[in-house]
Design a protein around this motif. Structure first.
Motif, PDB file in Angstrom:
ATOM      1  N   THR A 144       0.777  -1.365  -0.412  1.00 22.17           N
ATOM      2  CA  THR A 144      -0.239  -0.259   0.186  1.00 22.17           C
ATOM      3  C   THR A 144       1.291   0.976   0.068  1.00 22.17           C
ATOM      4  OG1 THR A 144      -1.889  -0.903   0.801  1.00 22.17           O
ATOM      5  CG2 THR A 144      -1.742   1.140   1.285  1.00 22.17           C
ATOM      6  N   LEU A 145       0.731   2.201  -1.478  1.00 19.90           N
ATOM      7  CA  LEU A 145       1.828   3.270  -0.861  1.00 19.90           C
ATOM      8  C   LEU A 145       0.541   4.543  -0.583  1.00 19.90           C
ATOM      9  CD1 LEU A 145       3.076   2.730  -4.223  1.00 19.90           C
ATOM     10  CD2 LEU A 145       3.756   2.157  -2.623  1.00 19.90           C
ATOM     11  N   ASP A 146       0.752   5.862  -0.038  1.00 18.23           N
ATOM     12  CA  ASP A 146       0.428   6.136   0.654  1.00 18.23           C
ATOM     13  C   ASP A 146       0.482   7.685  -0.311  1.00 18.23           C
ATOM     14  OD1 ASP A 146      -1.256   5.373   2.845  1.00 18.23           O
ATOM     15  OD2 ASP A 146       0.438   4.870   3.574  1.00 18.23           O
ATOM     16  N   GLU A 147      -0.414   8.401  -0.201  1.00 16.96           N
ATOM     17  CA  GLU A 147       0.168  10.247  -0.513  1.00 16.96           C
ATOM     18  C   GLU A 147       1.316  11.671   0.264  1.00 16.96           C
ATOM     19  OE1 GLU A 147      -3.283  12.226   1.872  1.00 16.96           O
ATOM     20  OE2 GLU A 147      -3.782  12.130   0.133  1.00 16.96           O
ATOM     21  N   GLY A 148       1.585  11.572  -0.339  1.00 14.14           N
ATOM     22  CA  GLY A 148       2.853  12.221   0.591  1.00 14.14           C
ATOM     23  C   GLY A 148       3.601  11.729   0.693  1.00 14.14           C
ATOM     24  N   HIS A 149       4.112  11.304  -0.431  1.00 16.37           N
ATOM     25  CA  HIS A 149       6.229   9.895   0.033  1.00 16.37           C
ATOM     26  C   HIS A 149       6.498  10.178  -2.123  1.00 16.37           C
ATOM     27  CE1 HIS A 149       5.969   8.578   3.564  1.00 16.37           C
ATOM     28  NE2 HIS A 149       4.681   8.577   3.873  1.00 16.37           N
ATOM     29  N   ILE A 150       7.854  10.169  -1.915  1.00 12.76           N
ATOM     30  CA  ILE A 150       7.853   9.850  -3.030  1.00 12.76           C
ATOM     31  C   ILE A 150       9.180   8.343  -3.312  1.00 12.76           C
ATOM     32  CG2 ILE A 150      10.026  10.865  -4.857  1.00 12.76           C
ATOM     33  CD1 ILE A 150       9.311  13.578  -3.354  1.00 12.76           C
ATOM     34  N   TYR A 151       8.287   7.321  -3.515  1.00 12.82           N
ATOM     35  CA  TYR A 151       8.758   6.360  -3.947  1.00 12.82           C
ATOM     36  C   TYR A 151      10.017   5.796  -4.744  1.00 12.82           C
ATOM     37  CZ  TYR A 151       5.281   5.109  -0.429  1.00 12.82           C
ATOM     38  OH  TYR A 151       3.959   5.208   0.491  1.00 12.82           O
ATOM     39  N   ALA A 152      11.399   5.411  -4.722  1.00  7.15           N
ATOM     40  CA  ALA A 152      12.303   4.811  -5.598  1.00  7.15           C
ATOM     41  C   ALA A 152      11.359   2.866  -5.571  1.00  7.15           C
ATOM     42  CB  ALA A 152      13.269   5.102  -4.889  1.00  7.15           C
ATOM     43  N   LEU A 153      11.504   3.388  -7.139  1.00  4.78           N
ATOM     44  CA  LEU A 153      10.852   1.385  -7.066  1.00  4.78           C
ATOM     45  C   LEU A 153      12.145   0.941  -7.689  1.00  4.78           C
ATOM     46  CD1 LEU A 153       8.575  -0.157  -7.626  1.00  4.78           C
ATOM     47  CD2 LEU A 153       7.912   0.288  -9.723  1.00  4.78           C
ATOM     48  N   VAL A 162      16.314  12.190  -3.453  1.00  2.89           N
ATOM     49  CA  VAL A 162      15.117  12.963  -3.116  1.00  2.89           C
ATOM     50  C   VAL A 162      13.668  12.532  -2.933  1.00  2.89           C
ATOM     51  CG1 VAL A 162      15.481  14.120  -5.196  1.00  2.89           C
ATOM     52  CG2 VAL A 162      14.730  12.842  -5.531  1.00  2.89           C
ATOM     53  N   VAL A 163      13.704  10.812  -2.401  1.00  4.85           N
ATOM     54  CA  VAL A 163      12.751   9.849  -2.737  1.00  4.85           C
ATOM     55  C   VAL A 163      12.883   9.956  -1.181  1.00  4.85           C
ATOM     56  CG1 VAL A 163      13.271   8.859  -4.704  1.00  4.85           C
ATOM     57  CG2 VAL A 163      14.473   7.670  -2.350  1.00  4.85           C
ATOM     58  N   ASP A 164      11.797   8.616  -0.406  1.00  2.74           N
ATOM     59  CA  ASP A 164      11.547   9.306   1.533  1.00  2.74           C
ATOM     60  C   ASP A 164      11.374   7.803   1.233  1.00  2.74           C
ATOM     61  OD1 ASP A 164       8.856   9.147   1.924  1.00  2.74           O
ATOM     62  OD2 ASP A 164       8.728  10.879   0.839  1.00  2.74           O
ATOM     63  N   SER A 165      11.284   7.014  -0.081  1.00  7.21           N
ATOM     64  CA  SER A 165      10.847   5.377   0.559  1.00  7.21           C
ATOM     65  C   SER A 165      10.697   5.201  -0.763  1.00  7.21           C
ATOM     66  CB  SER A 165       9.072   5.503   1.017  1.00  7.21           C
ATOM     67  OG  SER A 165       8.998   6.435   1.622  1.00  7.21           O
ATOM     68  N   VAL A 166      12.166   3.559  -0.337  1.00  9.81           N
ATOM     69  CA  VAL A 166      12.075   2.481  -1.423  1.00  9.81           C
ATOM     70  C   VAL A 166      11.468   1.386  -1.644  1.00  9.81           C
ATOM     71  CG1 VAL A 166      13.910   1.542  -0.103  1.00  9.81           C
ATOM     72  CG2 VAL A 166      13.272   1.646  -2.203  1.00  9.81           C
ATOM     73  N   HIS A 196      10.924   0.341   2.810  1.00 10.78           N
ATOM     74  CA  HIS A 196      11.769   0.894   3.814  1.00 10.78           C
ATOM     75  C   HIS A 196      11.209   2.209   3.549  1.00 10.78           C
ATOM     76  CE1 HIS A 196      13.070  -3.755   4.736  1.00 10.78           C
ATOM     77  NE2 HIS A 196      13.551  -3.126   3.559  1.00 10.78           N
ATOM     78  N   GLU A 197      11.515   3.019   4.966  1.00  5.06           N
ATOM     79  CA  GLU A 197      11.769   4.748   4.868  1.00  5.06           C
ATOM     80  C   GLU A 197      13.259   4.810   4.566  1.00  5.06           C
ATOM     81  OE1 GLU A 197       9.135   7.079   5.065  1.00  5.06           O
ATOM     82  OE2 GLU A 197       7.936   5.478   4.878  1.00  5.06           O
ATOM     83  N   VAL A 198      13.270   5.360   4.166  1.00  9.57           N
ATOM     84  CA  VAL A 198      15.032   5.996   3.680  1.00  9.57           C
ATOM     85  C   VAL A 198      16.197   6.191   5.096  1.00  9.57           C
ATOM     86  CG1 VAL A 198      16.842   7.350   2.106  1.00  9.57           C
ATOM     87  CG2 VAL A 198      14.713   6.875   1.267  1.00  9.57           C
ATOM     88  N   GLU A 199      14.970   7.264   5.449  1.00  9.11           N
ATOM     89  CA  GLU A 199      15.539   7.873   6.901  1.00  9.11           C
ATOM     90  C   GLU A 199      15.564   6.823   7.858  1.00  9.11           C
ATOM     91  OE1 GLU A 199      17.246  10.826   9.033  1.00  9.11           O
ATOM     92  OE2 GLU A 199      16.591  10.313   7.215  1.00  9.11           O
ATOM     93  N   GLU A 200      15.289   6.282   8.053  1.00  7.67           N
ATOM     94  CA  GLU A 200      14.362   5.062   8.946  1.00  7.67           C
ATOM     95  C   GLU A 200      16.116   3.771   8.702  1.00  7.67           C
ATOM     96  OE1 GLU A 200      11.669   2.655   9.363  1.00  7.67           O
ATOM     97  OE2 GLU A 200      10.380   4.504  10.430  1.00  7.67           O
ATOM     98  N   LEU A 201      16.980   3.344   7.098  1.00  7.56           N
ATOM     99  CA  LEU A 201      17.685   2.888   6.464  1.00  7.56           C
ATOM    100  C   LEU A 201      18.646   3.717   7.525  1.00  7.56           C
ATOM    101  CD1 LEU A 201      16.910   1.539   3.391  1.00  7.56           C
ATOM    102  CD2 LEU A 201      16.740   0.786   5.193  1.00  7.56           C
TER     103      LEU A 201
END
Length: 234
Positions: free
Chosen positions: A24-33, A191-195, A207-212
């Motif tokens: 599930t992907l939520d609004e407000g995020h920039i995802y790297a695929l 630029v991304v916050d999630s991957v 994953h959240e990039v900052e949590e990594l």
């Protein structure tokens, strides 16, 4: 707003391109695929865009299956060229304006100016770098709810990449979902916050990039190496 992939599977003759992907992907995020060539990234994005249908499972946007209506709010930039050679850059904007009610010509003009693209230039005369920038401009000129960019940094130099990244950040507002597929992992990390990782056609973690950085003490590039270290690029 949310985008759901529920056991999404896509099979072609003799090949499983995407297998049982749920997330599930939520609004407000920039995802790297992210994933190696042939892992299923493009196939999954095309299912989200409504260009191909899952063989099993489903893709849902705002609790409804993706269909013709959802295409009106999901902007997808493919890796393949999709303009006619006879078109000018100006014609490309008019073409999109005819197809998409959310296309903003004023925004398109601003994006072209920022990327130094002349509306009078013919598509057939464009270099690979200019074509890459045009694809970004015409996609981001839509006021969409979901943006999916498949390899947006291919074929462009470092300065042009910076312009693309600035454009992405400008329009990645809190009510949007942004998904970017690229092999240039280090470029995306800024630029991304999630991957999202896809490996061998299957979901391999989100994953959240900052949590990594905080919890594992590693960068996005290091996590990529950890997940795919034994996978050879096609």
């Amino acid at each position: 707003m949310k985008l759901e992939s529920i056991n999404a599977t896509k099979k072609f003759v003799g090949k499983v391109a995407v297998e049982d992907i749920s997330m599930t992907l939520d609004e407000g995020h920039i995802y790297a695929l992210l994933g190696p060539n042939g892992s299923g990234k493009t196939t999954w994005m095309k299912m989200v865009a409504g260009l191909i249908k899952p063989s099993a499972g489903e893709i849902r946007f705002n609790d409804k299956p993706v269909d013709i209506e959802s295409r009106k709010t999901i902007a997808y930039m493919s890796t393949e060229p999709f303009f006619y050679d006879w078109m000018t850059i100006g014609d490309v904007g008019k073409y999109y304006q005819d197809f998409f009610a959310d296309f903003l010509m004023d925004r398109y003009d601003e994006l072209l100016a920022g990327m130094e693209l002349d509306k009078l230039l013919k598509v057939r005369t464009l270099s690979s770098g200019m074509m890459a920038k045009l694809k970004i401009a015409v996609t981001m000129a839509r006021d969409a709810a979901v943006y999916m960019l498949d390899e947006p940094l291919n074929g462009i130099d470092l300065l042009a990449r910076d312009e693309v990244m600035r454009t992405i950040l400008t329009y990645a507002t809190p009510e949007k979902i942004m998904i970017i597929s690229s092999h240039l992992v280090e470029e995306l990390e800024a630029v991304v916050d999630s991957v999202i990782f896809i490996k061998d056609a299957r979901f391999a973690g989100i994953h959240e990039v900052e949590e990594l950085r905080i919890n594992e003490g590693i960068s996005l590039a290091d996590k990529y190496r950890e997940v795919f270290g034994k996978v050879k690029e096609a």
